[in-house]
Design an enzyme around this catalytic site. Sequence first.
Site, PDB file in Angstrom:
ATOM      1  N   TYR A 165       0.834  -1.206   0.000  1.00 42.56           N
ATOM      2  CA  TYR A 165       0.000   0.000   0.000  1.00 42.56           C
ATOM      3  C   TYR A 165       0.872   1.261   0.000  1.00 42.56           C
ATOM      4  O   TYR A 165       0.679   2.168  -0.824  1.00 42.56           O
ATOM      5  CB  TYR A 165      -0.921  -0.007   1.225  1.00 42.56           C
ATOM      6  CG  TYR A 165      -1.823   1.204   1.305  1.00 42.56           C
ATOM      7  CD1 TYR A 165      -2.983   1.277   0.533  1.00 42.56           C
ATOM      8  CD2 TYR A 165      -1.509   2.290   2.130  1.00 42.56           C
ATOM      9  CE1 TYR A 165      -3.808   2.394   0.591  1.00 42.56           C
ATOM     10  CE2 TYR A 165      -2.324   3.405   2.193  1.00 42.56           C
ATOM     11  CZ  TYR A 165      -3.474   3.464   1.422  1.00 42.56           C
ATOM     12  OH  TYR A 165      -4.285   4.570   1.472  1.00 42.56           O
ATOM     13  N   LYS A 169       1.313   4.178  -3.033  1.00 41.53           N
ATOM     14  CA  LYS A 169       0.993   5.608  -2.903  1.00 41.53           C
ATOM     15  C   LYS A 169       2.227   6.480  -3.182  1.00 41.53           C
ATOM     16  O   LYS A 169       2.102   7.592  -3.703  1.00 41.53           O
ATOM     17  CB  LYS A 169       0.418   5.889  -1.509  1.00 41.53           C
ATOM     18  CG  LYS A 169      -0.948   5.224  -1.269  1.00 41.53           C
ATOM     19  CD  LYS A 169      -2.025   5.721  -2.240  1.00 41.53           C
ATOM     20  CE  LYS A 169      -3.398   5.146  -1.949  1.00 41.53           C
ATOM     21  NZ  LYS A 169      -4.452   5.625  -2.833  1.00 41.53           N
TER      22      LYS A 169
HETATM   23  N1  NAP Z   1      -9.286   6.174   4.899  1.00 38.68           N
HETATM   24  C1  NAP Z   1      -8.076   6.631   5.095  1.00 38.68           C
HETATM   25  O1  NAP Z   1      -7.632   6.804   6.258  1.00 38.68           O
HETATM   26  C2  NAP Z   1      -7.193   6.992   3.934  1.00 38.68           C
HETATM   27  C3  NAP Z   1      -5.937   7.569   4.218  1.00 38.68           C
HETATM   28  C4  NAP Z   1      -5.112   7.925   3.164  1.00 38.68           C
HETATM   29  C5  NAP Z   1      -5.530   7.719   1.861  1.00 38.68           C
HETATM   30  N2  NAP Z   1      -6.749   7.148   1.610  1.00 38.68           N
HETATM   31  C6  NAP Z   1      -7.130   6.933   0.201  1.00 38.68           C
HETATM   32  O2  NAP Z   1      -8.393   7.518  -0.044  1.00 38.68           O
HETATM   33  C7  NAP Z   1      -9.078   6.799  -1.085  1.00 38.68           C
HETATM   34  C8  NAP Z   1     -10.472   6.426  -0.618  1.00 38.68           C
HETATM   35  O3  NAP Z   1     -10.332   5.554   0.504  1.00 38.68           O
HETATM   36  P1  NAP Z   1     -11.506   5.211   1.542  1.00 38.68           P
HETATM   37  O4  NAP Z   1     -10.888   5.247   2.868  1.00 38.68           O
HETATM   38  O5  NAP Z   1     -12.709   5.992   1.241  1.00 38.68           O
HETATM   39  O6  NAP Z   1     -11.720   3.647   1.192  1.00 38.68           O
HETATM   40  P2  NAP Z   1     -13.028   2.743   1.084  1.00 38.68           P
HETATM   41  O7  NAP Z   1     -14.111   3.229   1.986  1.00 38.68           O
HETATM   42  O8  NAP Z   1     -12.553   1.339   1.197  1.00 38.68           O
HETATM   43  O9  NAP Z   1     -13.514   3.031  -0.426  1.00 38.68           O
HETATM   44  C9  NAP Z   1     -12.720   2.658  -1.506  1.00 38.68           C
HETATM   45  C10 NAP Z   1     -13.510   2.843  -2.780  1.00 38.68           C
HETATM   46  O10 NAP Z   1     -12.680   2.421  -3.889  1.00 38.68           O
HETATM   47  C11 NAP Z   1     -13.456   1.533  -4.683  1.00 38.68           C
HETATM   48  N3  NAP Z   1     -12.647   0.617  -5.484  1.00 38.68           N
HETATM   49  C12 NAP Z   1     -11.777  -0.326  -5.092  1.00 38.68           C
HETATM   50  N4  NAP Z   1     -11.288  -0.982  -6.164  1.00 38.68           N
HETATM   51  C13 NAP Z   1     -11.849  -0.415  -7.265  1.00 38.68           C
HETATM   52  C14 NAP Z   1     -11.766  -0.643  -8.656  1.00 38.68           C
HETATM   53  N5  NAP Z   1     -10.996  -1.610  -9.156  1.00 38.68           N
HETATM   54  N6  NAP Z   1     -12.479   0.148  -9.487  1.00 38.68           N
HETATM   55  C15 NAP Z   1     -13.281   1.119  -9.007  1.00 38.68           C
HETATM   56  N7  NAP Z   1     -13.434   1.371  -7.705  1.00 38.68           N
HETATM   57  C16 NAP Z   1     -12.724   0.605  -6.847  1.00 38.68           C
HETATM   58  C17 NAP Z   1     -14.344   0.791  -3.683  1.00 38.68           C
HETATM   59  O11 NAP Z   1     -15.413   0.124  -4.325  1.00 38.68           O
HETATM   60  P3  NAP Z   1     -16.173  -1.149  -3.658  1.00 38.68           P
HETATM   61  O12 NAP Z   1     -17.169  -0.593  -2.675  1.00 38.68           O
HETATM   62  O13 NAP Z   1     -16.805  -1.828  -4.828  1.00 38.68           O
HETATM   63  O14 NAP Z   1     -15.121  -1.989  -2.976  1.00 38.68           O
HETATM   64  C18 NAP Z   1     -14.789   1.980  -2.834  1.00 38.68           C
HETATM   65  O15 NAP Z   1     -15.810   2.688  -3.488  1.00 38.68           O
HETATM   66  C19 NAP Z   1      -8.181   5.587  -1.404  1.00 38.68           C
HETATM   67  O16 NAP Z   1      -7.401   5.866  -2.550  1.00 38.68           O
HETATM   68  C20 NAP Z   1      -7.300   5.467  -0.174  1.00 38.68           C
HETATM   69  O17 NAP Z   1      -6.078   4.827  -0.435  1.00 38.68           O
HETATM   70  C21 NAP Z   1      -7.586   6.784   2.613  1.00 38.68           C
END
Ligand code: NAP
Length: 242
Positions: A165, A169
């Site tokens: 991961y 990034k």
């Molecule tokens: N949460 C944190 O603390 C955090 C911190 C730093 C960065 N981020 C980044 O922020 C972004 C959003 O994260 P989140 O925390 O909101 O995660 P999340 O709740 O797990 O949501 C991830 C989203 O990405 C979608 N996804 C995964 N694989 C995909 C694919 N092949 N094609 C299209 N959509 C896909 C998922 O769809 P499904 O529902 O179908 O699985 C879901 O809608 C990510 O890039 C993550 O790395 C998050």
Amino acid sequence: MSKIALITGANKGIGFETARQLAKSGGVHVLLAARDRGKGVDAALKLQGEGLDVEALTLDVTDADSIAGAAKDIGKKFGRLDILINNAGIGVDDPAKKVAEQTLATWRKTFDTNVFGLIAVTQEFLPLLEKSDAGRIVNLSSILASLTLHIDPKSPIYDFKVPAYNVSKTAVNAWTVQLAYQLRDTKIKVNAAHPGHVKTELGGAAAPMEIVDGAKTSVALALIGANGPNGAYVHMGEPLPW
Ligand SMILES: NC(=O)c1ccc[n+]([C@@H]2O[C@H](COP(=O)([O-])OP(=O)(O)OC[C@H]3O[C@@H](n4cnc5c(N)ncnc54)[C@H](OP(=O)(O)O)[C@@H]3O)[C@@H](O)[C@H]2O)c1
């Protein structure tokens, strides 16, 4: 005329809240993309129920046909794209394994979505962003991308070594810098966002930041003006160390 914004992985988490806040900002028509059509439609219906200008779109960032189909539809319907938020992401490292023990399958799966998927979507939509008066690309990175912080034993992320991961990034950041160079004399800007450590399925229930705040960095970078940054790595308006 409304701006047209596309957010990948927007059926839940930070992407869903980003769709809500962008639509609420006024003058933005949000294409809420999800790999699962049903989940995308449900999410869009929820925001439409709040009176927001949102529509569902099916897009799997690991499927070239799906990306091409979405770009073709948007091209036909709107003729351009103003904002692309590359939000879809996964974290599949096994927490029980040490850095060197994560399987190559884990590395490949992570890179397929977080890096190659993000690049593929950007390549496909760049011609439509070039038709915008002020194209904006936001790449969801993470503070865990920062090499400067990872080598500092005093940094808060020093012990967070989820390698596939984290390195995916870091690659997103590196790609952002490379693309920013290509775009430096155009009307398009590309930046990398750290949303914060946010309470989502990916971030976990113990994360300190609420989703409503986790969407703010993406929304701000999507709406920057002509004097805004290009090729920056940002959290809540502040630059992060690479
Ligand atoms: N949460 C944190 O603390 C955090 C911190 C730093 C960065 N981020 C980044 O922020 C972004 C959003 O994260 P989140 O925390 O909101 O995660 P999340 O709740 O797990 O949501 C991830 C989203 O990405 C979608 N996804 C995964 N694989 C995909 C694919 N092949 N094609 C299209 N959509 C896909 C998922 O769809 P499904 O529902 O179908 O699985 C879901 O809608 C990510 O890039 C993550 O790395 C998050």
